[in-house]
Write an enzyme that holds these catalytic residues in place. Structure first.
Site, PDB file in Angstrom:
ATOM      1  N   TRP A  61       4.211  50.031  91.538  1.00  4.65           N
ATOM      2  CA  TRP A  61       4.063  48.651  91.992  1.00  4.65           C
ATOM      3  C   TRP A  61       5.079  47.730  91.325  1.00  4.65           C
ATOM      4  O   TRP A  61       5.290  46.619  91.757  1.00  4.65           O
ATOM      5  CB  TRP A  61       2.632  48.150  91.770  1.00  4.65           C
ATOM      6  CG  TRP A  61       2.111  48.430  90.402  1.00  4.65           C
ATOM      7  CD1 TRP A  61       2.203  47.614  89.318  1.00  4.65           C
ATOM      8  CD2 TRP A  61       1.405  49.596  89.969  1.00  4.65           C
ATOM      9  NE1 TRP A  61       1.610  48.204  88.246  1.00  4.65           N
ATOM     10  CE2 TRP A  61       1.105  49.414  88.603  1.00  4.65           C
ATOM     11  CE3 TRP A  61       1.002  50.776  90.601  1.00  4.65           C
ATOM     12  CZ2 TRP A  61       0.413  50.376  87.858  1.00  4.65           C
ATOM     13  CZ3 TRP A  61       0.313  51.721  89.861  1.00  4.65           C
ATOM     14  CH2 TRP A  61       0.027  51.529  88.505  1.00  4.65           C
TER      15      TRP A  61
ATOM     16  N   GLU B 299      -3.325  45.649  90.941  1.00  3.79           N
ATOM     17  CA  GLU B 299      -4.061  44.870  89.940  1.00  3.79           C
ATOM     18  C   GLU B 299      -5.568  45.065  90.080  1.00  3.79           C
ATOM     19  O   GLU B 299      -6.286  45.124  89.089  1.00  3.79           O
ATOM     20  CB  GLU B 299      -3.701  43.384  90.036  1.00  3.79           C
ATOM     21  CG  GLU B 299      -2.285  43.051  89.593  1.00  3.79           C
ATOM     22  CD  GLU B 299      -1.989  43.382  88.131  1.00  3.79           C
ATOM     23  OE1 GLU B 299      -2.931  43.633  87.356  1.00  3.79           O
ATOM     24  OE2 GLU B 299      -0.801  43.410  87.764  1.00  3.79           O
TER      25      GLU B 299
ATOM     26  N   GLY C 130     -14.660  53.908  91.074  1.00  2.00           N
ATOM     27  CA  GLY C 130     -15.859  53.174  90.663  1.00  2.00           C
ATOM     28  C   GLY C 130     -15.797  51.684  91.002  1.00  2.00           C
ATOM     29  O   GLY C 130     -14.807  51.203  91.548  1.00  2.00           O
TER      30      GLY C 130
ATOM     31  N   TYR D  52      -7.020  35.783  86.747  1.00  2.18           N
ATOM     32  CA  TYR D  52      -6.066  36.808  86.306  1.00  2.18           C
ATOM     33  C   TYR D  52      -5.294  37.395  87.499  1.00  2.18           C
ATOM     34  O   TYR D  52      -4.063  37.410  87.503  1.00  2.18           O
ATOM     35  CB  TYR D  52      -6.758  37.939  85.521  1.00  2.18           C
ATOM     36  CG  TYR D  52      -5.833  39.113  85.397  1.00  2.18           C
ATOM     37  CD1 TYR D  52      -4.739  39.033  84.543  1.00  2.18           C
ATOM     38  CD2 TYR D  52      -5.974  40.248  86.191  1.00  2.18           C
ATOM     39  CE1 TYR D  52      -3.821  40.070  84.466  1.00  2.18           C
ATOM     40  CE2 TYR D  52      -5.068  41.280  86.137  1.00  2.18           C
ATOM     41  CZ  TYR D  52      -3.991  41.195  85.265  1.00  2.18           C
ATOM     42  OH  TYR D  52      -3.086  42.205  85.208  1.00  2.18           O
TER      43      TYR D  52
ATOM     44  N   ASP E 206      -5.186  38.999  81.030  1.00  2.00           N
ATOM     45  CA  ASP E 206      -6.239  40.021  81.127  1.00  2.00           C
ATOM     46  C   ASP E 206      -6.665  40.439  79.714  1.00  2.00           C
ATOM     47  O   ASP E 206      -6.269  39.799  78.725  1.00  2.00           O
ATOM     48  CB  ASP E 206      -5.758  41.215  81.963  1.00  2.00           C
ATOM     49  CG  ASP E 206      -4.724  42.068  81.229  1.00  2.00           C
ATOM     50  OD1 ASP E 206      -4.196  41.607  80.183  1.00  2.00           O
ATOM     51  OD2 ASP E 206      -4.447  43.191  81.687  1.00  2.00           O
TER      52      ASP E 206
ATOM     53  N   CYS F  36       3.403  37.768  63.936  1.00  2.00           N
ATOM     54  CA  CYS F  36       1.977  38.046  64.141  1.00  2.00           C
ATOM     55  C   CYS F  36       1.153  37.710  62.899  1.00  2.00           C
ATOM     56  O   CYS F  36       1.324  38.325  61.827  1.00  2.00           O
ATOM     57  CB  CYS F  36       1.798  39.514  64.510  1.00  2.00           C
ATOM     58  SG  CYS F  36       0.081  39.976  64.821  1.00  2.00           S
TER      59      CYS F  36
HETATM   60  N1  ADE Z   1      -2.753  46.517  83.651  1.00  2.00           N
HETATM   61  C1  ADE Z   1      -3.086  45.496  84.455  1.00  2.00           C
HETATM   62  N2  ADE Z   1      -2.031  45.056  85.148  1.00  2.00           N
HETATM   63  C2  ADE Z   1      -1.002  45.845  84.802  1.00  2.00           C
HETATM   64  C3  ADE Z   1       0.348  45.905  85.183  1.00  2.00           C
HETATM   65  N3  ADE Z   1       0.847  45.064  86.098  1.00  2.00           N
HETATM   66  N4  ADE Z   1       1.119  46.822  84.601  1.00  2.00           N
HETATM   67  C4  ADE Z   1       0.602  47.668  83.691  1.00  2.00           C
HETATM   68  N5  ADE Z   1      -0.644  47.668  83.293  1.00  2.00           N
HETATM   69  C5  ADE Z   1      -1.455  46.767  83.848  1.00  2.00           C
END
Ligand code: ADE
Length: 354
Positions: free
Chosen positions: A24, A37, A81, A120, A138, A209
């Site tokens: 993606w 997503e 699921g 999100y 997220d 951090c």
């Molecule tokens: N987890 C949720 N969205 C993601 C993304 N676009 N790429 C990698 N891990 C994910």
């Protein structure tokens, strides 16, 4: 409020060198970003990949998703699921076909208004597919930011998420909004990991951090512990006639709504009770065998399952449909009926034995 401007350049540079190649990401069309997503909401990247490819091949457009028969849709989702996710996607697809010519609108509020899409997912689609400056915060991002700022706020609270979304919105670079959001997600997924020790040696933000500076990475993020799961005892039946097993369609509401299951009874039942039940269905048992117990954990419920295989005589009139059940062949089960993985221990028994 923290100023996060300093994280942008090191994060993007790190992302350019370390981002995983994912289907993606290679082709971030709105529909593909949306599907990925939603799948990624409860499932790991590696597990999602084959599902993603299969889903997109079977339903290449939003219009195809809108028109897919429900059983086909659930079959494509089998194993992932949380089936309401795909049901909501179809509802949203129907709206997109009706109102937006089958396209995802290039407008954040319209995306957010769709069923199953929260801030999100709307932010991810808007930024990754359309390059819009919207946050996509997220669980990964919440963990990264909690550690970065050494924040002990409860990340399950809406107010805390909103606070982090606001901070991120301030710094999203206009020219690389999608990459920036994904760099935070990616950092959380592969460096600032949720289980086990975070890989601070590899982290482009280690110097910035606050949790790392004080050595408290493992204390963060803070989450209120979820409510205890409800325990449910059930007895699952592998009812076999002529190499077919009985299936039952669950009610359209509640847990695993509308999916197909092996017949089952509340509570743990003994042989006599099971045989009585089978006879009440108008079936004639030939033999019964106890199967090993099994367990399945849902988010709010745990099933503790007893199991029996019951061979029954083929009904006289050849009618393999009782009031409650119908009998299906293995091949039909693979192709047509979506059977949740809660039943996989007993489905495996049926598959291997018959
Ligand atoms: N987890 C949720 N969205 C993601 C993304 N676009 N790429 C990698 N891990 C994910």
């Amino acid at each position: 409020m923290k100023d996060l401007h300093k994280i942008v350049a090191p994060l993007l540079e790190w992302y350019d060198g370390h981002a995983r190649i994912l289907p993606w990401r290679e082709m971030p069309a709105p529909y593909r970003v949306w599907v990925s997503e939603i799948m990624l909401q409860q499932t790991r990247v590696e597990a999602v990949k084959p599902y993603f490819e299969r889903f997109i091949q079977a339903l290449p457009t939003i219009q195809d998703l809108a028109e897919a028969p429900e059983d086909k849709l659930l079959k494509l989702w089998e194993g992932l699921g949380y089936y309401n996710r795909v049901r909501n996607m179809q509802k949203a697809a129907k709206i997109l076909v009706e109102k937006y010519q089958g396209e995802m609108p290039q407008d954040y509020d319209s995306i957010l208004a769709l069923p199953g899409i929260g801030s999100y997912t709307a932010g991810a689609i808007a930024s990754i597919a359309f390059g819009m400056r919207r946050p996509a915060v997220d669980g990964n991002v919440l963990r990264v930011l909690s550690r970065l700022e050494k924040s002990y706020d409860d990340i399950l609270k809406q107010s805390v998420r909103k606070h982090f979304e606001k901070e991120i919105l301030e710094v999203i670079p206009g020219e690389r909004a999608g990459d920036f959001n994904q760099s935070l997600i990616e950092l959380g997924a592969i460096v600032c990991v949720p289980n086990g020790t975070p890989k601070c040696m590899e982290c482009p933000l280690a110097k910035l951090c606050a949790a790392h500076a004080d050595g408290v990475e493992l204390e963060l993020p803070k989450k209120t512990p979820p409510a205890r799961r409800k325990m449910e005892d059930i007895t699952v039946l592998v009812l076999v006639s002529d190499n077919k097993a009985a299936l039952h369609k669950r009610e359209e509401k509640g847990l695993l709504a509308g999916l197909y299951e092996l017949p089952n009874l509340k509570g743990h039942r003994n042989r006599e009770e099971v045989l009585t039940f089978v006879k009440e269905q108008g079936l004639s048992p030939i033999r019964i065998q106890e199967l090993p117990p099994a367990k399945h954990i849902f988010s709010h419920i745990e099933w503790h399952m007893a199991g029996y295989a019951v061979k029954v005589e083929e009904p006289q009139n050849g009618n393999l449909r009782t009031k409650e059940f119908f009998f299906a062949e293995k091949e039909e089960m693979e192709r047509k009926y979506s059977i949740p993985s809660a039943f996989s221990a007993y489905m495996r028994y049926f598959r291997e034995k018959y």
